[in-house]
Design a protein around this motif. Structure first.
Motif, short mmCIF file in Angstrom:
data_model
loop_
_atom_site.label_atom_id
_atom_site.label_comp_id
_atom_site.label_asym_id
_atom_site.label_seq_id
_atom_site.Cartn_x
_atom_site.Cartn_y
_atom_site.Cartn_z
N LEU A 6 39.19 38.03 41.77
CA LEU A 6 40.28 37.94 40.79
C LEU A 6 41.16 36.75 41.13
O LEU A 6 41.60 36.61 42.28
CB LEU A 6 41.14 39.21 40.81
CG LEU A 6 40.50 40.49 40.29
CD1 LEU A 6 41.48 41.65 40.47
CD2 LEU A 6 40.11 40.35 38.83
N ALA A 7 41.42 35.89 40.15
CA ALA A 7 42.30 34.74 40.36
C ALA A 7 43.33 34.68 39.26
O ALA A 7 43.00 34.50 38.09
CB ALA A 7 41.48 33.45 40.40
N ASP A 8 44.59 34.86 39.63
CA ASP A 8 45.71 34.81 38.68
C ASP A 8 46.96 34.49 39.48
O ASP A 8 47.18 35.07 40.55
CB ASP A 8 45.87 36.14 37.96
CG ASP A 8 46.77 36.04 36.73
OD1 ASP A 8 47.92 35.56 36.87
OD2 ASP A 8 46.33 36.42 35.64
N ALA A 16 47.56 44.58 39.40
CA ALA A 16 47.26 45.63 38.42
C ALA A 16 45.78 45.60 38.03
O ALA A 16 45.14 46.65 37.91
CB ALA A 16 48.13 45.44 37.18
N LEU A 17 45.23 44.41 37.86
CA LEU A 17 43.81 44.29 37.53
C LEU A 17 42.94 44.81 38.66
O LEU A 17 41.94 45.49 38.44
CB LEU A 17 43.45 42.83 37.22
CG LEU A 17 43.98 42.25 35.91
CD1 LEU A 17 43.62 40.77 35.80
CD2 LEU A 17 43.43 43.03 34.72
N LEU A 23 39.08 51.49 40.09
CA LEU A 23 38.76 52.83 39.59
C LEU A 23 37.32 52.92 39.10
O LEU A 23 36.80 54.02 38.87
CB LEU A 23 39.71 53.21 38.44
CG LEU A 23 41.20 53.26 38.78
CD1 LEU A 23 42.01 53.50 37.52
CD2 LEU A 23 41.47 54.34 39.82
N GLU A 24 36.68 51.77 38.92
CA GLU A 24 35.30 51.76 38.42
C GLU A 24 34.33 51.94 39.58
O GLU A 24 34.41 51.22 40.58
CB GLU A 24 35.02 50.43 37.70
CG GLU A 24 35.96 50.11 36.56
CD GLU A 24 35.78 51.05 35.37
OE1 GLU A 24 34.66 51.57 35.20
OE2 GLU A 24 36.76 51.25 34.63
N PRO A 25 33.40 52.88 39.48
CA PRO A 25 32.51 53.18 40.61
C PRO A 25 31.52 52.07 40.95
O PRO A 25 31.03 52.00 42.08
CB PRO A 25 31.75 54.43 40.13
CG PRO A 25 31.82 54.37 38.63
CD PRO A 25 33.13 53.75 38.32
N ASP A 26 31.27 51.16 40.00
CA ASP A 26 30.27 50.12 40.24
C ASP A 26 30.87 48.73 40.44
O ASP A 26 30.15 47.73 40.52
CB ASP A 26 29.26 50.07 39.09
CG ASP A 26 29.94 49.82 37.74
OD1 ASP A 26 31.15 50.11 37.63
OD2 ASP A 26 29.27 49.33 36.81
N LEU A 27 32.22 48.65 40.54
CA LEU A 27 32.89 47.36 40.72
C LEU A 27 33.68 47.36 42.02
O LEU A 27 34.33 48.34 42.36
CB LEU A 27 33.84 47.06 39.55
CG LEU A 27 33.24 47.08 38.14
CD1 LEU A 27 34.33 46.75 37.12
CD2 LEU A 27 32.08 46.12 38.00
N GLU A 28 33.62 46.23 42.74
CA GLU A 28 34.38 46.09 43.98
C GLU A 28 35.07 44.73 43.99
O GLU A 28 34.41 43.69 43.90
CB GLU A 28 33.46 46.20 45.19
CG GLU A 28 34.18 46.03 46.51
CD GLU A 28 33.24 45.96 47.72
OE1 GLU A 28 33.75 45.93 48.85
OE2 GLU A 28 32.01 45.92 47.52
N VAL A 29 36.41 44.73 44.09
CA VAL A 29 37.15 43.47 44.18
C VAL A 29 37.08 43.01 45.64
O VAL A 29 37.65 43.64 46.53
CB VAL A 29 38.62 43.65 43.73
CG1 VAL A 29 39.39 42.35 43.92
CG2 VAL A 29 38.68 44.09 42.26
N VAL A 30 36.36 41.92 45.87
CA VAL A 30 36.14 41.45 47.25
C VAL A 30 37.10 40.35 47.66
O VAL A 30 37.23 40.04 48.84
CB VAL A 30 34.68 40.97 47.43
CG1 VAL A 30 33.72 42.12 47.25
CG2 VAL A 30 34.34 39.82 46.48
N ALA A 31 37.79 39.72 46.69
CA ALA A 31 38.73 38.65 47.02
C ALA A 31 39.70 38.44 45.87
O ALA A 31 39.39 38.73 44.72
CB ALA A 31 37.98 37.36 47.32
#
Length: 202
Positions: A6-8, A16-17, A23-31
Motif C-alpha cells: 500500500l502506498a499513500d 484504514a486500507l 479482514l480478507e482471508p486471502d490478502l496480506e499487506v506486506v509493506a
C-alpha cells in the motif's frame, strides 16, 4: 495468499486500507509506503503480488511513475492506481504506464479487495463511470511542447527558469505559453495551468 503493498501519503487512508484488507482471508499487506520513491524501494524489497498506489504522492515519482518503474523492474507486481482525481486523461496515462486497474477512492468498501483479486488473476479493471467519461472526453488540444512548458510553469516559475529547464529561448517559451492559454481560453498562464491540471492533461 496475495501479497499487497500500500502506498499513500495520507497516513489515515493508508492505515484504514490496511485494516480493511487485513479482514480478507486471502490478502496480506506486506509493506506500506508514504511516497513514490519509498513505494518502489518497498516493492523491490518485499516483492508483493499487487501494489495499490495513490496517484498523487510526494517524494518523486507519482503513482504513474511508480507504475512505470515497477513495470520495468518488477513486472510480476500488478499495479492498482487509487485516486481521488479520476479524470479520463489520467486513466489513459495510467494504463500506458503499466497500471492494471484504476479505481476512485470513493468506491465501495469491498471494491478494492475485489480489484486486487482481479488484477492478480491477470485481469484489468477500470471504474465503469470513469471508463464512460473517458470515451466521451474531448482530446487535449495542446501539443507535447506546450504541455511541457506549461508543466514547468507551475508555481509561477520565471520564464528564464522555464527556458533553461526546457532548453528553449525565452521568446519561444513565451510563445508556447501564449498559444496554450489561447487554445484553452485562459486569461494567462496561471489559469492555463489550472485548467490543464483540472482536465488531467498535465
Amino acid at each position: 495468499m496475495i501479497r499487497v503493498l500500500l502506498a499513500d501519503d495520507e497516513d489515515l487512508i493508508r492505515t484504514a486500507l490496511a485494516a480493511l484488507l487485513g479482514l480478507e482471508p486471502d490478502l496480506e499487506v506486506v509493506a506500506q509506503a508514504s511516497g513514490g520513491r519509498a513505494a518502489v524501494d518497498a516493492a523491490l524489497a518485499h516483492r508483493p503480488d499487487v501494489a495499490v498506489v495513490d496517484l498523487e504522492m510526494p517524494g518523486g515519482p507519482d503513482g504513474l511513475g511508480v507504475a512505470a518503474e515497477l513495470a520495468r523492474a518488477l513486472p510480476s507486481c500488478r499495479v492498482v492506481i487509487l485516486t481521488g482525481h479520476g479524470r479520463p486523461p489520467l486513466l489513459q496515462r495510467a494504463l500506458e504506464a503499466g497500471a492494471r486497474a484504476f479505481l476512485p477512492k470513493g468506491s465501495p468498501g469491498g471494491a478494492l479487495a475485489d480489484v486486487i483479486r482481479r488484477v492478480h488473476s491477470g485481469q484489468r479493471y477500470v471504474d465503469p463511470a470513469l471508463a464512460a467519461d473517458a470515451l466521451t472526453a474531448p482530446p487535449c488540444p495542446l501539443t507535447d511542447r506546450e504541455l511541457e512548458v506549461l508543466r514547468l510553469a507551475e508555481h509561477d516559475a520565471p520564464v528564464t527558469v522555464i527556458a533553461r529547464k526546457a532548453g528553449l529561448s525565452q521568446g519561444t517559451v513565451r510563445n508556447y505559453l501564449a498559444a496554450a492559454a489561447t487554445k484553452i481560453g485562459a486569461s494567462g498562464r496561471a489559469e492555463a495551468y489550472r485548467i490543464a491540471h483540472e482536465h488531467g492533461w498535465l
